[in-house]
Motif scaffolding. Structure first.
Motif: not given
Length: 422
Positions: A2-8, A10-16, A39-42, A86-88
């Protein structure tokens, strides 16, 4: 794992912020709100990770995190393949860890859904409510209006049957004289308690096609718990189901619920690093199949009667984007004599059901459902087929409230009818 939000981060900054997600997001199309699209949720999640605000202490932010359907359409449309769903889910788990869950939700997830006996007792109570006159009285005196969203969603309930699928198993399980396959059938919570007729059709069709079927005493797959960030219960249910399946030597594990199949396959990722359960989870995930997809793999018997009906198909989100199943249900429908299959516009758009989303967000769910119903109306079909009982519940509700002359069915039920008419 289970991925913790704090470890993601790098994932969320890929949203351009390109906005491609706007074209495919059902909640954005229904509301037009920027924070109701990926986009807004990210952006909200990224600002939280950067310390601009505390995600767990802002009800307004929480609203946008929980209004996501988790349909995954944005992930497919995203040029950077940002895993917004996954981020949500990670954000919801973070909120749950910090704040806990409201008592009604905790009761539903841990007290009822996680316990099959209590869930079946709850279904019996609903049947009593429907048949004793209590429902008529509640509607007449306006009691349902006092329950808010829960009262609005009361109309979603199908007629609760007098028996569960598990109670019917002794009459249904009839091993073929010369079985060609040995499979396990996973009974989903909704199938067992609300749509046992679908499970009966699945068992008949599998056995008719040479499968010896065993039905292990499994529990909930955990998909609802994942959706609401209840990681602790999700892991417990996954381990319990794995312990059950450990006792069965079968070539495939089948289910007629796309959400359950997706949830069971995810055990490999969920427990992949667990030294005890990891190997078992990977072994099991490799065997899990949607029943329709499995039937196309082994080849179905062609001796069928004719149905003489027009059918279209709705793709469940967990089937088309989770399991990558698109052609198999259509292939089965087209193989039934007398079935005229017509494709529906936006067949892969979420219907708004999304598990219990149609209960927690009834008004928004109805707006999303209206789009699906308009597309169904345009097909002129008599049957709206799908492969997920949660979608079936939502689609049947849409047909009722809009007064459309159609019927929502599971694909396996039409195949079963064709075999019985042979």
């Amino acid at each position: 794992m289970v991925r913790a939000l704090r470890d993601m981060r790098e994932e969320v900054v890929r949203c351009n912020k390109c906005g491609f997600c706007q074209e495919v997001c059902p909640t954005y199309k229904a509301t037009g709100e920027e924070f109701s699209v990926a986009r807004g949720r990210n952006r909200l999640i990224r600002l939280s990770l950067e310390g601009t605000f505390d995600l767990t202490r802002s009800p307004e932010i929480n609203h946008h995190i929980y209004s996501c359907l988790l349909c995954g359409a944005c992930v497919n449309a995203c040029p950077s393949s940002v895993l917004t769903d996954t981020l949500v889910k990670a954000a919801r788990a973070e909120i749950t860890r910090a704040k806990g869950q409201p008592f009604p939700l905790r009761l539903a997830l841990r007290g009822v859904l996680a316990d099959q006996r209590r869930l079946s007792l709850g279904a019996k109570a609903l049947r009593f409510y429907q048949r004793s006159g209590a429902r008529w009285l509640a509607r007449q005196i306006g009691f349902l209006k006092l329950l808010g969203a829960l009262g609005k969603a009361e109309g979603l309930l199908p007629d609760v049957p007098a028996y569960t699928l598990r109670q019917r198993l002794p009459q249904l399980l009839k091993p073929p004289a010369r079985p060609r396959h040995t499979v396990a059938y996973f009974i989903g919570c909704v199938i067992n308690n609300f749509f046992p007729a679908i499970g009966e059709a699945t068992l008949r069709v599998l056995q008719h096609n040479g499968c010896e079927v065993v039905v292990p005493p499994t529990g909930c797959c955990g998909i609802p718990h994942e959706a609401y960030g209840d990681t602790e219960t999700l892991l417990r249910l996954a381990r319990q189901n794995l312990e059950v399946f450990r006792r069965y030597q079968v070539e495939a594990i089948l289910t007629d619920c796309a959400s359950c199949a997706h949830g069971l396959q995810n055990y490999a990722e969920l427990l992949g690093e667990d030294p005890h359960y990891g190997p078992l989870a990977r072994e099991m995930a490799a065997k899990v199949r949607d029943a329709l997809a499995y039937l196309t793999e082994i080849g179905i018997r062609k001796e069928m009667g004719s149905l003489d009906i027009t059918v279209t198909y709705h793709d469940p989100c967990h089937a088309i984007r989770g399991l990558k199943i698109k052609q198999q249900p259509r292939e089965i429908l087209r193989s039934i004599p007398g079935v005229r299959f017509v494709e529906m516009n936006e067949a892969d758009w979420c219907c708004g059901g999304a598990g219990s989303y149609n209960v927690t967000h009834y008004d928004l769910s109805r707006r999303i459902l209206e789009r699906k119903m308009n597309n169904f109306r345009s097909t002129g079909a008599q049957y709206l087929a799908t492969a997920c009982p949660a979608c079936l519940l939502q689609l049947a509700h849409g047909l009722r409230v809009q007064g459309l002359p159609g019927k929502a069915v599971h694909v396996i039920q039409l195949l079963d009818q064709a075999y019985q008419k042979a």
